[in-house]
Design a protein around this motif. Structure first.
Motif, PDB file in Angstrom:
ATOM      1  N   THR A 211      29.728  39.795  36.921  1.00  0.00           N
ATOM      2  CA  THR A 211      30.947  40.488  37.341  1.00  0.00           C
ATOM      3  C   THR A 211      31.265  41.691  36.456  1.00  0.00           C
ATOM      4  O   THR A 211      32.339  42.272  36.562  1.00  0.00           O
ATOM      5  CB  THR A 211      32.146  39.525  37.295  1.00  0.00           C
ATOM      6  OG1 THR A 211      32.120  38.842  36.038  1.00  0.00           O
ATOM      7  CG2 THR A 211      32.066  38.505  38.403  1.00  0.00           C
TER       8      THR A 211
ATOM      9  N   GLN B  65      32.160  41.782  33.500  1.00  0.00           N
ATOM     10  CA  GLN B  65      33.125  41.613  32.413  1.00  0.00           C
ATOM     11  C   GLN B  65      32.394  41.878  31.108  1.00  0.00           C
ATOM     12  O   GLN B  65      32.992  42.267  30.121  1.00  0.00           O
ATOM     13  CB  GLN B  65      33.712  40.205  32.419  1.00  0.00           C
ATOM     14  CG  GLN B  65      34.599  39.920  33.617  1.00  0.00           C
ATOM     15  CD  GLN B  65      35.074  38.486  33.623  1.00  0.00           C
ATOM     16  OE1 GLN B  65      35.886  38.098  32.816  1.00  0.00           O
ATOM     17  NE2 GLN B  65      34.550  37.695  34.540  1.00  0.00           N
TER      18      GLN B  65
ATOM     19  N   THR C  98      34.253  46.316  37.187  1.00  0.00           N
ATOM     20  CA  THR C  98      34.570  44.938  37.570  1.00  0.00           C
ATOM     21  C   THR C  98      35.329  44.856  38.892  1.00  0.00           C
ATOM     22  O   THR C  98      35.008  44.033  39.749  1.00  0.00           O
ATOM     23  CB  THR C  98      35.397  44.272  36.449  1.00  0.00           C
ATOM     24  OG1 THR C  98      34.606  44.262  35.269  1.00  0.00           O
ATOM     25  CG2 THR C  98      35.778  42.849  36.805  1.00  0.00           C
TER      26      THR C  98
ATOM     27  N   ALA D 277      34.384  42.987  42.482  1.00  0.00           N
ATOM     28  CA  ALA D 277      35.275  42.062  43.180  1.00  0.00           C
ATOM     29  C   ALA D 277      35.460  42.501  44.627  1.00  0.00           C
ATOM     30  O   ALA D 277      35.495  41.678  45.539  1.00  0.00           O
ATOM     31  CB  ALA D 277      36.623  42.002  42.457  1.00  0.00           C
TER      32      ALA D 277
ATOM     33  N   LEU E 142      43.296  41.058  33.429  1.00  0.00           N
ATOM     34  CA  LEU E 142      41.982  40.508  33.764  1.00  0.00           C
ATOM     35  C   LEU E 142      41.984  39.956  35.182  1.00  0.00           C
ATOM     36  O   LEU E 142      41.109  40.272  35.995  1.00  0.00           O
ATOM     37  CB  LEU E 142      41.612  39.405  32.767  1.00  0.00           C
ATOM     38  CG  LEU E 142      40.305  38.693  33.074  1.00  0.00           C
ATOM     39  CD1 LEU E 142      39.131  39.658  32.961  1.00  0.00           C
ATOM     40  CD2 LEU E 142      40.094  37.502  32.145  1.00  0.00           C
TER      41      LEU E 142
ATOM     42  N   GLU F 267      42.060  42.635  37.813  1.00  0.00           N
ATOM     43  CA  GLU F 267      40.765  43.302  37.938  1.00  0.00           C
ATOM     44  C   GLU F 267      39.784  42.424  38.717  1.00  0.00           C
ATOM     45  O   GLU F 267      39.056  42.899  39.579  1.00  0.00           O
ATOM     46  CB  GLU F 267      40.209  43.566  36.536  1.00  0.00           C
ATOM     47  CG  GLU F 267      39.768  44.974  36.340  1.00  0.00           C
ATOM     48  CD  GLU F 267      39.248  45.203  34.945  1.00  0.00           C
ATOM     49  OE1 GLU F 267      39.516  44.364  34.052  1.00  0.00           O
ATOM     50  OE2 GLU F 267      38.574  46.212  34.755  1.00  0.00           O
ATOM     51  N   LEU F 268      39.806  41.139  38.411  1.00  0.00           N
ATOM     52  CA  LEU F 268      38.876  40.225  39.069  1.00  0.00           C
ATOM     53  C   LEU F 268      39.236  40.036  40.541  1.00  0.00           C
ATOM     54  O   LEU F 268      38.395  39.620  41.337  1.00  0.00           O
ATOM     55  CB  LEU F 268      38.863  38.868  38.362  1.00  0.00           C
ATOM     56  CG  LEU F 268      38.291  38.875  36.937  1.00  0.00           C
ATOM     57  CD1 LEU F 268      38.393  37.506  36.300  1.00  0.00           C
ATOM     58  CD2 LEU F 268      36.848  39.354  36.928  1.00  0.00           C
ATOM     59  N   LEU F 269      40.478  40.326  40.909  1.00  0.00           N
ATOM     60  CA  LEU F 269      40.852  40.273  42.320  1.00  0.00           C
ATOM     61  C   LEU F 269      40.487  41.567  43.041  1.00  0.00           C
ATOM     62  O   LEU F 269      40.620  41.664  44.251  1.00  0.00           O
ATOM     63  CB  LEU F 269      42.351  40.010  42.478  1.00  0.00           C
ATOM     64  CG  LEU F 269      42.828  38.595  42.175  1.00  0.00           C
ATOM     65  CD1 LEU F 269      44.333  38.505  42.334  1.00  0.00           C
ATOM     66  CD2 LEU F 269      42.149  37.580  43.078  1.00  0.00           C
ATOM     67  N   GLY F 270      40.064  42.565  42.273  1.00  0.00           N
ATOM     68  CA  GLY F 270      39.608  43.803  42.903  1.00  0.00           C
ATOM     69  C   GLY F 270      40.580  44.962  42.811  1.00  0.00           C
ATOM     70  O   GLY F 270      40.411  45.955  43.504  1.00  0.00           O
TER      71      GLY F 270
END
Lengths: 248, 338
Positions: A53, A55, A75, A79, B205, B208-211
């Protein structure tokens, strides 16, 4: 299935200083699979996930999503391609209520408001949260409910691949069984790669298991064969047979 | 429904005040309150960017000051104040985009960001104080060093530079602008974009990980806060008739922060009320010369941080919610995630 696998890595390496946490991993995962990654502490499982991902930026090697090289993507762009991750450390919006947590995960899909509301309610249902839990700030949830809240966020974001890093850590057996159900729902539309230690959990879910050791893929097989594998038993039990597989 | 009524209460009160104030107040008070409103508008910008998006901008005064100077220079050159106010908004926005690009795309941590923005405003301060030489001028307007730009024309009827607005009309415009800024920011905060900004404040974080591209949202929020601060600065200069480098200095920068802390981080009404309260206090103390103003301010802020760390508005809402349980996720302050 024809075409490229949904996820593949080629010679993936991640170094921290002189230590190679991920040391040339070649992994191929096909669409629709539930793949388990196991390995002792420090095998590089979490680092591998973070490299997938971005990170962590891989030191070298490639990550291919449906044949497309992810190199250089931020990142959030990864996603957006549909690769969702639950890190080992739970990451939820602690001060927002659970419904808002789920909603924020679904919001990115650009649905109409009514559709989004439906997705949110459906997701709350799928993770088994009643109205009281749904309107509670996420910080006030129990450990297991936090994990489910995060899994719910993954569900609502409708990913192509879900990476789950130790989703049942610290859970009771009943809680683990419920998590298995949630992951099966996730698997209905997504490929799932999951890092776990719980053997019963793995046996219930995984078709194939990949064993990582010292940043490398040691073996990849069905659970039955893995359980019977001498080398795997050795590294998990920490037997001193380093010499035998150091040469491999 | 109840909630919408509650949200409308504050801007309605401001509008009523804008309409009725000129009939009951002395011109001296009207001028003072106009200036207070201009400052309160700028404080709202910080309340938004810090409270909603979680960007601790210690140098918010740079946008306020840029708006103030841009208005002064533009109105002195152009004559018409309407365009000058717009320039007073556009200048800080343009600067915030450049500054924000470097701050957010380099992924600076909170504290560094605060220190850098504070340095930026102090750099502007020392630059502006060193422009006393007549060679520093824009059009016919000298920048004036320590003295700043004086005799800045006040607001006029749009398109008619000779028709200056009365004290009463200026007062109404300042309060209506404050109501407008409040409504705009409230809508933005409850929009999808605003909810994402709140999410970014809660966990970068996870967002970001959700886009979500957190750099983009931060840049947008930063620019919005700069626009609001610029509007405040432009109105302030129009009301006072002059601008000096003090708009960039440390006391100015810290006042905005103080008002937001006292009013309640994450709230909008609180910081506005606090800014009026503190400015009123400051003008009273300044008038009677008995107490040292800074000493009183320092003591007040220490008392606030110790006794009401969450600020006025959340405290009052907290008291009322003992009887009427309501959930204002946005007003809850950060707890460390487990």
């Amino acid at each position: 299935m024809s075409g490229p696998p949904i996820l593949a890595t080629r010679g993936l390496v991640k170094r921290f200083g002189g230590v190679a946490a991920v040391d040339g991993v070649d992994l191929v995962v096909n669409a629709g699979e539930i793949r388990c990654l196991i390995g002792p502490n420090g095998a590089g499982k979490s680092t591998l996930f973070k490299c997938l991902t971005h990170q962590h930026q891989p030191t070298s090697g490639h990550v291919l999503f449906e044949g497309r090289d992810l190199q250089g993507l931020a990142t959030h762009r990864i996603a957006r391609l549909g690769i969702a991750i639950k890190n080992q450390i739970p990451s939820i919006y602690a001060n927002l209520d659970v419904r808002e947590n789920i909603r924020l995960a679904g919001l990115r899909r650009g649905l109409e408001k009514r559709q989004l509301d439906r997705v949110v309610e459906l997701t709350l249902d799928e993770i088994g949260f009643n109205e009281r839990l749904a309107s509670q700030p996420a910080a006030t949830l129990s450990h297991a409910h936090r994990q489910w809240c995060e899994l719910g966020m993954l569900l609502a974001s409708s990913p192509r691949i879900a990476l789950l890093d130790e989703p049942t850590a610290g859970m009771t057996r009943e809680e683990m069984l419920k998590t298995v159900d949630i992951i099966k729902r996730l698997n209905a539309s997504a490929t799932v790669i999951v890092v776990e230690h719980d053997l019963e959990f793995i046996a219930r879910l995984a078709q194939r298991v990949t064993v990582l050791h010292r940043g490398k893929v040691l073996v990849e097989d069905t659970m039955d064969k893995i359980e019977a594998n001498e080398i795997v038993r050795d590294i998990y039990l920490g037997r001193k047979k380093e010499a035998t597989h150091a040469e491999r | 429904m109840m909630r919408q009524v509650k949200h409308a209460l504050f801007p309605v009160a401001l509008v009523l005040f804008a309409a009725l104030g000129p009939f009951v107040l002395e011109p001296y008070d009207l001028v003072n309150l106009s200036a207070f409103s201009a400052m309160a508008i700028a404080a709202l910008g910080l309340a938004f960017v810090w409270g909603t998006l979680g960007i601790l901008n210690l140098g918010h005064s740079v946008f306020f000051g840029l708006g103030a100077y841009a208005y002064a220079i533009a109105v002195s050159n152009l004559g018409d104040s309407t365009l000058a106010v717009l320039i007073g908004i556009a200048m800080p926005v343009a600067f915030s985009l450049v500054l924000g690009y470097f701050l957010f795309f380099s992924r600076l941590g909170d504290v560094y960001l605060g220190v850098i923005t504070l340095c930026v405003t102090l750099i502007f301060y020392s630059f502006m104080t060193s422009t006393a030489d007549p060679s520093f001028h824009i059009g016919p307007v000298p920048l004036g060093g320590f003295n700043g730009i004086t005799a800045v024309p006040s607001l006029n009827m749009p398109g008619d530079p000779q028709a200056f607005l009365s004290t009463e009309a200026t007062f109404s415009i300042c309060l209506l602008s404050l109501a407008g800024a409040y409504i705009l920011l409230s809508f933005l905060r409850s929009s999808d974009a605003g909810r994402i900004m709140t999410a970014i404040r809660e966990s970068e974080l996870r967002s970001e990980l959700l886009g979500y591209d957190i750099r983009f949202y931060k840049l947008v929020g930063f620019a919005v806060s700069a626009a609001i601060a610029g509007l405040g600065g432009a109105l302030y200069t129009a009301v006072m008739g002059y601008v000096s480098p003090n708009v960039f200095d440390l006391p100015q920068a810290s006042q905005f922060v103080l008002w937001v802390i006292a009013g309640g981080l994450g709230a909008f009404v609180g910081p506005v009320v606090a800014s009026f309260g503190f400015q009123l206090l400051s003008s009273q103390l300044g008038a009677n010369q008995v107490f040292n103003t800074e000493l009183i301010f320092g003591a007040t802020i220490i008392l606030f941080v110790m006794l009401v760390p969450q600020g006025l508005q959340p405290m009052l809402l907290g008291l009322s919610s003992l009887k009427f349980p309501n959930r204002f996720g946005i007003l809850r302050r950060k707890e460390k995630p487990a």
